[in-house]
Design an enzyme around this catalytic site. Structure first.
Site, PDB file in Angstrom:
ATOM      1  N   LEU A   1      51.426 -31.565  28.324  1.00  0.00           N
ATOM      2  CA  LEU A   1      51.260 -32.616  29.320  1.00  0.00           C
ATOM      3  C   LEU A   1      50.092 -32.289  30.267  1.00  0.00           C
ATOM      4  O   LEU A   1      49.217 -33.105  30.492  1.00  0.00           O
ATOM      5  CB  LEU A   1      52.577 -32.757  30.115  1.00  0.00           C
ATOM      6  CG  LEU A   1      52.623 -33.767  31.253  1.00  0.00           C
ATOM      7  CD1 LEU A   1      52.453 -35.190  30.729  1.00  0.00           C
ATOM      8  CD2 LEU A   1      53.971 -33.659  32.004  1.00  0.00           C
TER       9      LEU A   1
ATOM     10  N   SER B   1      45.159 -32.642  36.117  1.00  0.00           N
ATOM     11  CA  SER B   1      46.490 -33.205  36.364  1.00  0.00           C
ATOM     12  C   SER B   1      47.574 -32.166  36.106  1.00  0.00           C
ATOM     13  O   SER B   1      47.898 -31.845  34.975  1.00  0.00           O
ATOM     14  CB  SER B   1      46.725 -34.462  35.524  1.00  0.00           C
ATOM     15  OG  SER B   1      46.832 -34.166  34.169  1.00  0.00           O
TER      16      SER B   1
ATOM     17  N   SER C   1      50.539 -31.094  39.113  1.00  0.00           N
ATOM     18  CA  SER C   1      51.647 -31.743  39.827  1.00  0.00           C
ATOM     19  C   SER C   1      51.558 -33.259  39.662  1.00  0.00           C
ATOM     20  O   SER C   1      52.557 -33.946  39.492  1.00  0.00           O
ATOM     21  CB  SER C   1      51.594 -31.384  41.313  1.00  0.00           C
ATOM     22  OG  SER C   1      51.740 -30.001  41.475  1.00  0.00           O
TER      23      SER C   1
ATOM     24  N   GLU D   1      65.409 -32.111  32.180  1.00  0.00           N
ATOM     25  CA  GLU D   1      66.299 -31.209  31.446  1.00  0.00           C
ATOM     26  C   GLU D   1      65.684 -29.817  31.330  1.00  0.00           C
ATOM     27  O   GLU D   1      66.363 -28.801  31.476  1.00  0.00           O
ATOM     28  CB  GLU D   1      66.603 -31.811  30.069  1.00  0.00           C
ATOM     29  CG  GLU D   1      67.425 -33.070  30.225  1.00  0.00           C
ATOM     30  CD  GLU D   1      67.589 -33.880  28.967  1.00  0.00           C
ATOM     31  OE1 GLU D   1      66.681 -33.859  28.126  1.00  0.00           O
ATOM     32  OE2 GLU D   1      68.627 -34.542  28.822  1.00  0.00           O
TER      33      GLU D   1
ATOM     34  N   ARG E   1      70.563   8.069  40.564  1.00  0.00           N
ATOM     35  CA  ARG E   1      69.534   8.705  41.397  1.00  0.00           C
ATOM     36  C   ARG E   1      70.166   9.425  42.597  1.00  0.00           C
ATOM     37  O   ARG E   1      70.923   8.811  43.353  1.00  0.00           O
ATOM     38  CB  ARG E   1      68.566   7.631  41.909  1.00  0.00           C
ATOM     39  CG  ARG E   1      67.594   8.104  42.964  1.00  0.00           C
ATOM     40  CD  ARG E   1      66.580   9.062  42.426  1.00  0.00           C
ATOM     41  NE  ARG E   1      65.568   9.401  43.432  1.00  0.00           N
ATOM     42  CZ  ARG E   1      64.686  10.378  43.277  1.00  0.00           C
ATOM     43  NH1 ARG E   1      64.690  11.117  42.175  1.00  0.00           N
ATOM     44  NH2 ARG E   1      63.800  10.620  44.213  1.00  0.00           N
TER      45      ARG E   1
ATOM     46  N   GLU F   1      56.732 -26.375  35.091  1.00  0.00           N
ATOM     47  CA  GLU F   1      57.703 -27.491  35.045  1.00  0.00           C
ATOM     48  C   GLU F   1      57.982 -28.051  36.444  1.00  0.00           C
ATOM     49  O   GLU F   1      59.111 -28.395  36.789  1.00  0.00           O
ATOM     50  CB  GLU F   1      58.978 -27.087  34.304  1.00  0.00           C
ATOM     51  CG  GLU F   1      58.666 -26.777  32.845  1.00  0.00           C
ATOM     52  CD  GLU F   1      59.850 -26.841  31.921  1.00  0.00           C
ATOM     53  OE1 GLU F   1      60.796 -27.579  32.198  1.00  0.00           O
ATOM     54  OE2 GLU F   1      59.803 -26.130  30.908  1.00  0.00           O
TER      55      GLU F   1
ATOM     56  N   ASN G   1      57.347 -27.069  45.507  1.00  0.00           N
ATOM     57  CA  ASN G   1      57.152 -28.272  46.344  1.00  0.00           C
ATOM     58  C   ASN G   1      57.564 -29.533  45.587  1.00  0.00           C
ATOM     59  O   ASN G   1      58.162 -30.436  46.164  1.00  0.00           O
ATOM     60  CB  ASN G   1      55.682 -28.403  46.769  1.00  0.00           C
ATOM     61  CG  ASN G   1      55.371 -27.601  48.020  1.00  0.00           C
ATOM     62  OD1 ASN G   1      56.268 -26.986  48.606  1.00  0.00           O
ATOM     63  ND2 ASN G   1      54.120 -27.605  48.430  1.00  0.00           N
TER      64      ASN G   1
HETATM   65  C1  LIG Z   1      52.171 -19.804  32.446  1.00  0.00           C
HETATM   66  C2  LIG Z   1      52.126 -21.289  32.503  1.00  0.00           C
HETATM   67  C3  LIG Z   1      52.717 -22.014  31.483  1.00  0.00           C
HETATM   68  C4  LIG Z   1      52.672 -23.427  31.501  1.00  0.00           C
HETATM   69  N1  LIG Z   1      53.182 -24.128  30.437  1.00  0.00           N
HETATM   70  C5  LIG Z   1      52.980 -25.479  30.377  1.00  0.00           C
HETATM   71  C6  LIG Z   1      53.331 -26.214  29.198  1.00  0.00           C
HETATM   72  O1  LIG Z   1      53.866 -25.674  28.227  1.00  0.00           O
HETATM   73  N2  LIG Z   1      53.041 -27.543  29.169  1.00  0.00           N
HETATM   74  C7  LIG Z   1      52.444 -28.192  30.199  1.00  0.00           C
HETATM   75  O2  LIG Z   1      52.219 -29.395  30.083  1.00  0.00           O
HETATM   76  N3  LIG Z   1      52.103 -27.520  31.332  1.00  0.00           N
HETATM   77  C8  LIG Z   1      52.355 -26.184  31.447  1.00  0.00           C
HETATM   78  N4  LIG Z   1      51.982 -25.482  32.576  1.00  0.00           N
HETATM   79  C9  LIG Z   1      51.361 -26.189  33.688  1.00  0.00           C
HETATM   80  C10 LIG Z   1      52.244 -26.263  34.927  1.00  0.00           C
HETATM   81  O3  LIG Z   1      53.306 -27.159  34.730  1.00  0.00           O
HETATM   82  C11 LIG Z   1      51.356 -26.613  36.120  1.00  0.00           C
HETATM   83  O4  LIG Z   1      50.529 -25.482  36.372  1.00  0.00           O
HETATM   84  C12 LIG Z   1      52.155 -26.962  37.349  1.00  0.00           C
HETATM   85  O5  LIG Z   1      52.824 -28.189  37.169  1.00  0.00           O
HETATM   86  C13 LIG Z   1      51.296 -27.019  38.612  1.00  0.00           C
HETATM   87  O6  LIG Z   1      50.140 -27.763  38.407  1.00  0.00           O
HETATM   88  P1  LIG Z   1      48.715 -27.168  38.871  1.00  0.00           P
HETATM   89  O7  LIG Z   1      48.599 -25.814  38.273  1.00  0.00           O
HETATM   90  O8  LIG Z   1      47.686 -28.159  38.527  1.00  0.00           O
HETATM   91  O9  LIG Z   1      48.858 -27.031  40.424  1.00  0.00           O
HETATM   92  P2  LIG Z   1      48.545 -28.168  41.514  1.00  0.00           P
HETATM   93  O10 LIG Z   1      49.232 -29.426  41.125  1.00  0.00           O
HETATM   94  O11 LIG Z   1      47.079 -28.209  41.742  1.00  0.00           O
HETATM   95  O12 LIG Z   1      49.266 -27.570  42.788  1.00  0.00           O
HETATM   96  C14 LIG Z   1      48.646 -26.625  43.656  1.00  0.00           C
HETATM   97  C15 LIG Z   1      49.540 -26.495  44.889  1.00  0.00           C
HETATM   98  O13 LIG Z   1      49.620 -27.767  45.572  1.00  0.00           O
HETATM   99  C16 LIG Z   1      50.974 -28.131  45.759  1.00  0.00           C
HETATM  100  N5  LIG Z   1      51.124 -29.596  45.649  1.00  0.00           N
HETATM  101  C17 LIG Z   1      50.580 -30.424  44.727  1.00  0.00           C
HETATM  102  N6  LIG Z   1      50.998 -31.684  44.929  1.00  0.00           N
HETATM  103  C18 LIG Z   1      51.835 -31.658  45.987  1.00  0.00           C
HETATM  104  C19 LIG Z   1      52.604 -32.649  46.692  1.00  0.00           C
HETATM  105  N7  LIG Z   1      52.609 -33.931  46.305  1.00  0.00           N
HETATM  106  N8  LIG Z   1      53.360 -32.228  47.748  1.00  0.00           N
HETATM  107  C20 LIG Z   1      53.381 -30.944  48.130  1.00  0.00           C
HETATM  108  N9  LIG Z   1      52.684 -29.966  47.509  1.00  0.00           N
HETATM  109  C21 LIG Z   1      51.920 -30.324  46.446  1.00  0.00           C
HETATM  110  C22 LIG Z   1      51.728 -27.423  44.654  1.00  0.00           C
HETATM  111  O14 LIG Z   1      53.103 -27.237  45.003  1.00  0.00           O
HETATM  112  C23 LIG Z   1      50.968 -26.103  44.554  1.00  0.00           C
HETATM  113  O15 LIG Z   1      51.465 -25.206  45.515  1.00  0.00           O
HETATM  114  C24 LIG Z   1      52.061 -24.094  32.593  1.00  0.00           C
HETATM  115  C25 LIG Z   1      51.493 -23.343  33.629  1.00  0.00           C
HETATM  116  C26 LIG Z   1      51.506 -21.967  33.589  1.00  0.00           C
HETATM  117  C27 LIG Z   1      50.851 -21.190  34.698  1.00  0.00           C
END
Ligand SMILES: Cc1cc2nc3c(=O)[nH]c(=O)nc-3n(C[C@H](O)[C@H](O)[C@H](O)COP(=O)(O)OP(=O)(O)OC[C@H]3O[C@@H](n4cnc5c(N)ncnc54)[C@H](O)[C@@H]3O)c2cc1C
Length: 392
Positions: A135, A140, A142, A251, A278, A373, A377
């Site tokens: 995804l 893209s 969050s 889920e 220990r 996932e 936040n």
């Molecule tokens: C090891 C690893 C495995 C992963 N596996 C998968 C996978 O299999 N499939 C897949 O599709 N993705 C996967 N991901 C992606 C993961 O789901 C995203 O990294 C995550 O959703 C955060 O997105 P971002 O990294 O773009 O952070 P950002 O969205 O840029 O967020 C940065 C910060 O801003 C905050 N923030 C953003 N929007 C808001 C809001 N509206 N309100 C408050 N705070 C906010 C966030 O909480 C965070 O602290 C993986 C990531 C990692 C690191």
């Protein structure tokens, strides 16, 4: 009602059926005996051993709630949660491989794919094919539905172009559930889910990330360059992929909760074992009240996290609303994992900070629970939305 008459009340959350106990104990033994000895070297190499993945298949861990007619185990969601928890006690990387396969990929296929897709793909998922859920993109995370990967209709096919980032299992996978938009102007209503085989022309797995934790679990970029995907591989309806993504992630979050609760229990177990042996000041450190209080608090939090995870999973299996509980359990269990692993490092003192003991790795592994996932936040956003609006 007489005091001697028994009311029919639901059993305790942690009470397992005989079948669940047997399943849990077989996964526990496998994790301890087969994965345990390899954890450190796999973490250092940043690679999960192929022979162990093959053992996941042999043990039925890659298609737990897939019906037997499609080559699965005919189990249910809570069993996946038990498996993820047990694996995470020993290696959270092992847990996430099984987690993505069962709670995201298989789950989506079981709920939304056609009979033809089920017949073509489900048997492979129980036999030898690892799967990914794609995804996220660079722009893209969050804001998942701001994805830019584009699918253009072309006769009996779609041609997909774009980049996916952070895709778990991508290095080992043979199948990918990938989200792309058929109409960028339609916003989230253009998002569509596609089943992509690794061999499809125009598809490639790109760079593998070098990470802080869960290092043995692969996280890669996916490159789609005019990738031809048959229309027969659209999952669910065109333009309804956002629903598949939202519902499977709801889920999936319970799975991450289980991973984090298991990780926390693993860290606590190491701290207990070390505290018992220990010696300082002529006593085992477990005899000091300061250490006992630490261990007791860790145990309280791990128990609370586990109960939240089990409750969310049981609600889901009972067909009851669970969205709030899923977000809560992921949010809380990931905090507990980080705190418990951190305290376990301290209980072990200097050796806890070294790679000779497993708690240092569990501490590193815990961080991802608050990111993937849906970050913490985003879980808070979901919980607040559910409280302030309609529960689904
Ligand atoms: C090891 C690893 C495995 C992963 N596996 C998968 C996978 O299999 N499939 C897949 O599709 N993705 C996967 N991901 C992606 C993961 O789901 C995203 O990294 C995550 O959703 C955060 O997105 P971002 O990294 O773009 O952070 P950002 O969205 O840029 O967020 C940065 C910060 O801003 C905050 N923030 C953003 N929007 C808001 C809001 N509206 N309100 C408050 N705070 C906010 C966030 O909480 C965070 O602290 C993986 C990531 C990692 C690191």
């Amino acid at each position: 009602m007489l005091a001697t008459e028994k009311r029919a009340t639901p059993g305790p959350l942690t009470q397992l059926t005989e079948e669940e106990k047997m399943f849990q104990s077989s996964v526990r033994q496998f994790a301890r005996d087969r994965i345990g000895p390899q954890v450190r070297s796999m973490d250092e190499a940043g690679v999960f051993r192929k022979d162990l993945i093959q053992e996941f298949f042999s043990l039925g861990l890659m298609a737990i709630d897939v019906p037997e007619q499609y080559g699965g185990q005919g189990g249910y969601f809570f069993q996946s949660i038990l498996a993820i928890e047990e694996l995470a006690k020993v290696d959270p990387s092992a847990a996430v491989i099984v987690d993505v396969q069962n709670t995201l990929f298989n789950n989506a296929i079981l709920r939304w794919s056609t009979e033809d897709q089920k017949r073509r793909y489900l048997p492979r998922l129980g036999k030898d094919t690892v799967a990914s859920y794609a995804l996220s993109e660079a722009g893209s995370g969050s804001d998942a539905f701001a994805l830019a990967t584009r699918a253009v209709e072309d006769g009996g096919h779609y041609r997909i172009t774009g980049r996916k980032l952070w895709i778990t299992n991508a290095h080992e996978a043979g199948l990918y559930l990938l989200f792309a938009t058929v109409n960028p102007d339609a916003g989230y209503k253009g998002i569509t889910a596609f089943l992509i085989e690794r061999e499809f022309p125009g598809f490639a797995v790109g760079k593998k990330e070098d990470k802080l934790g869960i290092r043995a679990s692969s996280t890669c970029e996916l490159i789609l360059d005019d990738c031809r995907v048959p229309k027969a591989n659209v999952v669910g309806e065109v333009g309804k992929g956002y629903k598949i993504a939202i519902e499977t992630l709801n889920e999936g979050r319970i799975g991450i909760g289980a991973q984090m609760a298991g990780l926390a229990q693993g860290a606590l177990d190491h701290a207990l074992a070390y505290a018992r042996q220990r010696k300082q000041f002529g006593k085992t450190i477990s005899e000091f009240q300061g250490v006992q209080f630490d261990l007791a608090e860790m145990a309280v939090e791990v128990e609370a996290a586990r109960l939240m995870v089990y409750n969310a999973a049981r609600l889901r299996d009972a067909g009851l609303p669970f969205v709030t509980e899923a977000a809560m359990c992921k949010y809380f269990a990931s905090q507990v994992a980080e705190r418990t692993a951190s305290r376990a490092v301290e209980v072990l003192g200097g050796v806890g900070f070294t790679k000779d003991y497993p708690v240092e790795k569990l501490y590193r592994d815990s961080k991802i629970g608050r990111i993937y996932e849906g970050t913490s936040n985003i879980q808070r956003v979901t919980i607040a939305k559910q409280m302030l609006g309609n529960r689904s």
